[in-house]
Scaffold this motif. Structure first.
Motif, PDB file in Angstrom:
ATOM      1  N   MET A   1     -30.178  -2.011 -41.399  1.00 56.56           N
ATOM      2  CA  MET A   1     -31.083  -0.908 -41.731  1.00 56.56           C
ATOM      3  C   MET A   1     -32.531  -1.389 -41.631  1.00 56.56           C
ATOM      4  N   TRP A   2     -33.447  -0.445 -41.453  1.00 54.22           N
ATOM      5  CA  TRP A   2     -34.854  -0.822 -41.408  1.00 54.22           C
ATOM      6  C   TRP A   2     -35.392  -1.052 -42.815  1.00 54.22           C
ATOM      7  N   THR A   3     -36.449  -1.831 -42.875  1.00 56.37           N
ATOM      8  CA  THR A   3     -37.052  -2.204 -44.146  1.00 56.37           C
ATOM      9  C   THR A   3     -38.374  -1.468 -44.332  1.00 56.37           C
ATOM     10  N   SER A   4     -38.967  -1.620 -45.510  1.00 52.08           N
ATOM     11  CA  SER A   4     -40.278  -1.015 -45.759  1.00 52.08           C
ATOM     12  C   SER A   4     -41.322  -1.603 -44.816  1.00 52.08           C
ATOM     13  N   THR A   5     -41.183  -2.889 -44.498  1.00 53.68           N
ATOM     14  CA  THR A   5     -42.099  -3.525 -43.540  1.00 53.68           C
ATOM     15  C   THR A   5     -41.955  -2.904 -42.155  1.00 53.68           C
ATOM     16  N   ASP A   6     -40.712  -2.632 -41.759  1.00 54.65           N
ATOM     17  CA  ASP A   6     -40.465  -1.958 -40.481  1.00 54.65           C
ATOM     18  C   ASP A   6     -41.163  -0.600 -40.440  1.00 54.65           C
ATOM     19  N   LEU A   7     -41.074   0.139 -41.538  1.00 52.13           N
ATOM     20  CA  LEU A   7     -41.638   1.493 -41.572  1.00 52.13           C
ATOM     21  C   LEU A   7     -43.160   1.470 -41.559  1.00 52.13           C
ATOM     22  N   ILE A   8     -43.758   0.464 -42.177  1.00 50.10           N
ATOM     23  CA  ILE A   8     -45.218   0.309 -42.108  1.00 50.10           C
ATOM     24  C   ILE A   8     -45.634   0.035 -40.667  1.00 50.10           C
ATOM     25  N   TRP A   9     -44.901  -0.875 -40.017  1.00 50.31           N
ATOM     26  CA  TRP A   9     -45.175  -1.179 -38.607  1.00 50.31           C
ATOM     27  C   TRP A   9     -45.013   0.071 -37.745  1.00 50.31           C
ATOM     28  N   LEU A  10     -43.976   0.853 -37.998  1.00 48.44           N
ATOM     29  CA  LEU A  10     -43.716   2.059 -37.217  1.00 48.44           C
ATOM     30  C   LEU A  10     -44.859   3.060 -37.363  1.00 48.44           C
ATOM     31  N   LYS A  11     -45.341   3.241 -38.576  1.00 48.49           N
ATOM     32  CA  LYS A  11     -46.426   4.191 -38.824  1.00 48.49           C
ATOM     33  C   LYS A  11     -47.694   3.785 -38.091  1.00 48.49           C
ATOM     34  N   GLU A  12     -47.935   2.480 -38.013  1.00 49.93           N
ATOM     35  CA  GLU A  12     -49.132   1.980 -37.338  1.00 49.93           C
ATOM     36  C   GLU A  12     -48.979   1.992 -35.817  1.00 49.93           C
ATOM     37  N   SER A  13     -47.781   1.703 -35.341  1.00 52.23           N
ATOM     38  CA  SER A  13     -47.572   1.522 -33.900  1.00 52.23           C
ATOM     39  C   SER A  13     -47.121   2.787 -33.181  1.00 52.23           C
TER      40      SER A  13
END
Length: 244
Positions: A1-13
């Motif tokens: 599963m994705w992590t909170s860090t993944d979701l921060i990266w996704l929002k930025e990228s």
């Protein structure tokens, strides 16, 4: 599963792709991809774009509607779907089947061989790797195919013959390559069929064992090497599993 860090990266990228639930992302995936010095670069810099020669120029900016979903919490990686109908429209325009567009019958995207995906995420899923090393290159290839009707990185068959093609095309094979290929062969087919394949006397001038009626060299030329590698490289214990 994705992590909170993944979701921060996704929002930025990739802000157009949003979390719909704890196991589903959906939205617009906009990307840029460039070929430079025979390498493919996701979201290249202006300097990299300017360095590209005219003869080697291949650059796409594109957007697809995408859903990324965990179908099975025990899986190593998630499934992806193109939800905007572009692949379906291309298939219809070019008179191709869904499978010809590298989609599974349920519409899932065949991003790479299962062995490559398994290798990439065996130690843990990473959303940036999944999107930029697998999903975007897949979409880039789809954009190119829609214009040129050529697959940039070649075209593997699906099912057991695609697994064998993948193994046969590798310059060097590790024990991991052999055992992971065997693992997926077992999941794709019955033990009796695997046994039949492994002990087939496959020759380039003989009919292809896939049953097409064509000669092996004209149909699946890489499977002869794959079968030989599996037979010589797998331990007797693993081979014995095919005789159960």
């Amino acid at each position: 599963m994705w992590t909170s860090t993944d979701l921060i990266w996704l929002k930025e990228s990739y802000p157009g792709l949003k979390e719909k639930s704890d196991k589903e992302l959906e939205g617009r995936l906009s990307f840029r991809m460039l070929r430079l010095d025979n390498q493919y670069i996701v979201n290249p810099s202006l300097d990299q774009i300017q360095r590209t020669s005219v003869s080697d120029y291949l650059y796409f900016c594109d957007t697809y509607r995408i859903r990324i979903k965990w179908e099975d919490r025990n899986a190593y990686y998630s499934a992806s779907y193109e939800t905007g109908g572009r692949l379906e429209a291309t298939a219809k325009r070019l008179n191709k089947r869904t499978i010809d567009m590298h989609q599974y019958p349920d519409g899932g995207l065949c991003l790479a061989s299962p062995m490559d995906l398994y290798d990439a995420f065996l130690t843990g899923f990473q959303l940036p790797v999944y999107i930029e090393d697998f999903l975007i290159p897949y979409l880039f290839a789809q954009s190119y195919y829609a214009k040129k009707q050529v697959w940039l990185w070649g075209d593997l068959d699906h099912g057991i013959w695609g697994l064998l093609e993948w193994l046969g095309r590798r310059k060097h094979t590790s024990e991991f390559d052999l055992t992971s290929t065997f693992h997926f062969l077992k999941s794709y087919s019955k033990a009796g069929k695997i046994n039949e394949i492994l002990y087939t006397r496959c020759r380039n001038h003989k009919p292809c064992p896939c049953g097409s009626g064509k000669k092996t060299k004209e149909c699946h030329p890489d499977i002869q090497s794959a079968i030989a590698r599996l037979r010589s490289g797998l331990s007797s214990k693993i081979i014995e599993l095919t005789r159960d």
